[in-house]
Design an enzyme around this catalytic site. Sequence first.
Site, PDB file in Angstrom:
ATOM      1  N   CYS A 188     -11.568 -37.579  61.561  1.00 32.03           N
ATOM      2  CA  CYS A 188     -11.240 -36.807  62.750  1.00 32.03           C
ATOM      3  C   CYS A 188     -12.067 -35.529  62.910  1.00 32.03           C
ATOM      4  CB  CYS A 188      -9.747 -36.516  62.780  1.00 32.03           C
ATOM      5  SG  CYS A 188      -9.128 -36.068  64.432  1.00 32.03           S
ATOM      6  N   GLU A 201      -6.227 -42.727  61.927  1.00 30.42           N
ATOM      7  CA  GLU A 201      -5.842 -41.580  61.108  1.00 30.42           C
ATOM      8  C   GLU A 201      -4.315 -41.492  61.038  1.00 30.42           C
ATOM      9  OE1 GLU A 201      -6.630 -36.749  60.785  1.00 30.42           O
ATOM     10  OE2 GLU A 201      -6.822 -37.733  62.734  1.00 30.42           O
ATOM     11  N   LYS A 233     -10.034 -35.391  53.902  1.00 27.46           N
ATOM     12  CA  LYS A 233     -10.527 -34.682  55.085  1.00 27.46           C
ATOM     13  C   LYS A 233     -11.017 -33.290  54.708  1.00 27.46           C
ATOM     14  CE  LYS A 233      -8.955 -33.828  59.853  1.00 27.46           C
ATOM     15  NZ  LYS A 233      -7.788 -34.028  60.757  1.00 27.46           N
TER      16      LYS A 233
END
Length: 313
Positions: free
Chosen positions: A208, A86, A165
Amino acid sequence: MKYSALSTFTGVCLSTLLLQRASSLSSRLPSSRLHSTSSPSPSLPSAALLQFPVSSSKSSNFATLSARVHDVMSGPSPPCLLVLPEVWNSPYATSAFADYAEELPSLESRGKPKSESANLLRTLASTYKVHIIGGSVPERCPEGSIYNTCLVYGPEGDLLAKHRKVHLFDIDVPGGIKFKESDTLSPGGQLLTGFSHPTLGYVGVGICYDLRFPELSLLHASRSCNVLAFPGAFNMTTGPAHWSLLLRARAVDCQCYVLACSPARTKAPDVPGPHKHYEAYGHSMAVSPWGDVLGEAGSGEETVVVGIDVGRV
């Protein structure tokens, strides 16, 4: 789909998936635990997790990524899938995202991207004829929004998937860490992002904090997902507590492989830079559908290569 709808969906999805897969799961035996230093069986397709340090120099990060890809693809049995960390082109700091953000291509784009980071991913994928889940980079949109975005490139240099995300990392742990991505970033509006790999089948992608929401992974599982990939940068508070736990939980929940790639851990510089230092946990990890840890990095620079047997899914 809003989160409330996802929560309602959880029970239905869980019961359906468990009924469909319980019989096959009960007949499986757990495989032996493999370490990151082990070589996968040459008869199996393999995936590589490229854990490397990220600096404040974008050109240095480009050089590091290029070297790591060259190293892993130059062996006798190169992997068919690479997963990057990431935010690999920028410091992981809310104050840095705008400075390092690039205008990324859309899925409809053709030809060379304007973005330096996207162009590098495209070039590496086409040069080494490999699928690359490109970690994530800060993305700037024309209207001014900034996203934490993963690009997936195929062996022909084609952009196969793009994931922004969804769940932003806003956290305040007393005595631990305080971080608020929403100070700078906007959440992605598309819940599910995946692509079809010719050997591994359907691969689902999250970033994440998306990992903490099982509904997203279960939706991928409902699409017969064989592999879930999560570029992630857990920290020294949440990493030791939850990183392995969550990755193994998602693998068992969905009965698929889970691949998670972190930046390498770095120490704060002696002379502070313009952006607050973020100490990543590291420990990039691959988990089997049974919940076995097939390979795990330490905290430093390391590449983990594991075999993927889709027959176990």
